[in-house]
Design a protein around this motif. Structure first.
Motif, PDB file in Angstrom:
ATOM      1  N   ALA A  54      -5.821   4.050   4.858  1.00  0.00           N
ATOM      2  CA  ALA A  54      -6.674   4.566   3.780  1.00  0.00           C
ATOM      3  C   ALA A  54      -7.226   5.917   4.235  1.00  0.00           C
ATOM      4  O   ALA A  54      -8.325   6.007   4.803  1.00  0.00           O
ATOM      5  CB  ALA A  54      -7.788   3.571   3.474  1.00  0.00           C
ATOM      6  N   VAL A  55      -6.445   6.951   3.994  1.00  0.00           N
ATOM      7  CA  VAL A  55      -6.889   8.311   4.371  1.00  0.00           C
ATOM      8  C   VAL A  55      -8.134   8.634   3.537  1.00  0.00           C
ATOM      9  O   VAL A  55      -8.145   8.400   2.326  1.00  0.00           O
ATOM     10  CB  VAL A  55      -5.761   9.329   4.092  1.00  0.00           C
ATOM     11  N   LEU A  62      -0.814  14.320   7.319  1.00  0.00           N
ATOM     12  CA  LEU A  62       0.411  15.129   7.351  1.00  0.00           C
ATOM     13  C   LEU A  62       1.277  14.643   8.499  1.00  0.00           C
ATOM     14  O   LEU A  62       0.830  14.585   9.647  1.00  0.00           O
ATOM     15  CB  LEU A  62       0.076  16.620   7.520  1.00  0.00           C
ATOM     16  N   ILE A  63       2.510  14.262   8.178  1.00  0.00           N
ATOM     17  CA  ILE A  63       3.407  13.696   9.196  1.00  0.00           C
ATOM     18  C   ILE A  63       4.365  14.774   9.688  1.00  0.00           C
ATOM     19  O   ILE A  63       5.144  15.331   8.904  1.00  0.00           O
ATOM     20  CB  ILE A  63       4.190  12.499   8.624  1.00  0.00           C
ATOM     21  N   TYR A  64       4.250  15.062  10.955  1.00  0.00           N
ATOM     22  CA  TYR A  64       5.069  16.097  11.589  1.00  0.00           C
ATOM     23  C   TYR A  64       6.001  15.464  12.619  1.00  0.00           C
ATOM     24  O   TYR A  64       5.764  14.356  13.105  1.00  0.00           O
ATOM     25  CB  TYR A  64       4.180  17.105  12.330  1.00  0.00           C
ATOM     26  N   ILE A  84       0.712  12.169   3.232  1.00  0.00           N
ATOM     27  CA  ILE A  84       0.138  10.863   2.893  1.00  0.00           C
ATOM     28  C   ILE A  84      -1.129  11.117   2.084  1.00  0.00           C
ATOM     29  O   ILE A  84      -2.117  11.667   2.610  1.00  0.00           O
ATOM     30  CB  ILE A  84      -0.196  10.033   4.159  1.00  0.00           C
ATOM     31  N   ASP A  85      -1.081  10.750   0.811  1.00  0.00           N
ATOM     32  CA  ASP A  85      -2.218  10.987  -0.074  1.00  0.00           C
ATOM     33  C   ASP A  85      -3.332   9.988   0.204  1.00  0.00           C
ATOM     34  O   ASP A  85      -3.082   8.855   0.620  1.00  0.00           O
ATOM     35  CB  ASP A  85      -1.762  10.858  -1.538  1.00  0.00           C
ATOM     36  N   GLN A 114       4.240  12.150  14.286  1.00  0.00           N
ATOM     37  CA  GLN A 114       2.791  12.196  14.499  1.00  0.00           C
ATOM     38  C   GLN A 114       2.101  12.548  13.185  1.00  0.00           C
ATOM     39  O   GLN A 114       2.644  13.292  12.365  1.00  0.00           O
ATOM     40  CB  GLN A 114       2.427  13.199  15.581  1.00  0.00           C
ATOM     41  N   MET A 115       0.903  11.994  13.016  1.00  0.00           N
ATOM     42  CA  MET A 115       0.159  12.239  11.780  1.00  0.00           C
ATOM     43  C   MET A 115      -1.141  12.974  12.069  1.00  0.00           C
ATOM     44  O   MET A 115      -1.969  12.515  12.865  1.00  0.00           O
ATOM     45  CB  MET A 115      -0.137  10.915  11.065  1.00  0.00           C
ATOM     46  N   VAL A 116      -1.311  14.122  11.400  1.00  0.00           N
ATOM     47  CA  VAL A 116      -2.553  14.890  11.477  1.00  0.00           C
ATOM     48  C   VAL A 116      -3.341  14.600  10.207  1.00  0.00           C
ATOM     49  O   VAL A 116      -2.811  14.777   9.103  1.00  0.00           O
ATOM     50  CB  VAL A 116      -2.260  16.398  11.583  1.00  0.00           C
TER      51      VAL A 116
END
Ligand SMILES: O=c1ccn([C@H]2C[C@H](O)[C@@H](COP(=O)(O)OP(=O)(O)OP(=O)(O)O)O2)c(=O)[nH]1
Length: 147
Positions: A54-55, A62-64, A84-85, A114-116
């Motif tokens: 749950a962002v 953001l998946i990089y 990812i909204d 990785q997710m920022v």
């Protein structure tokens, strides 16, 4: 500064994302799968992470790519950057593309991206006849020189 973000495991094998160091911007995402999978050259494979996140409102995940995986195995997200909204409650998936000329293997529990989690602006677009002038103006695409 840390902020709590709610996360749900959708699979017992799922691993909660981890930051490599105290100042890492991206939290590593882990593959959640039955066993090793080989991705052929030029193929894209949708990797499960087994988690939904749950962002917080006003932020996006953001998946990089992970630079190590991209340079050693040629594996990076097919969509370049996954978004990812904040209202997405489904499983986070990573579309890993094999950019190399060799088959590449990934395994359950491997760190695949990785997710920022970053703030963003929701714009109210206002149409105008003119925009304010700037030093750059309309120059782009290398307009400031060759070095
Ligand atoms: O790499 C990604 C990209 C997206 N998503 C999830 C979260 C995101 O909130 C949702 C929708 O993503 P996006 O807006 O990029 O998809 P779309 O192709 O534009 O479809 P949609 O109509 O569902 O928005 O899919 C992932 O799990 N991984």
């Amino acid at each position: 500064m840390k902020q709590q973000v709610n996360i749900k495991k959708l699979d017992d094998r799922a691993v909660i994302p981890t930051y490599g160091t105290a100042f890492s911007a991206g939290a590593d995402l882990y593959a959640c799968m039955d066993g090793p999978v080989t991705i052929a050259p030029g193929e894209t494979y949708l990797v499960h992470t087994g988690i939904s996140v749950a962002v917080p409102e006003g932020y996006a995940g953001l998946i990089y790519a992970r630079s190590g995986l991209a340079t050693k195995k040629g594996l990076a997200p097919a969509n370049k950057v996954g978004v990812i909204d904040a209202d997405y409650r489904g499983e986070i998936m990573v579309a890993l593309h094999n950019h190399s000329a060799q088959p590449a293997e990934i395994d359950n529990g491997e760190r695949i991206a990785q997710m920022v989690i970053t703030p963003f602006l929701t714009a109210e677009f206002v149409e105008r006849d003119e925009l304010d002038e700037t030093e750059r103006g309309t120059g782009g695409f290398g307009s400031t020189g060759t070095k």
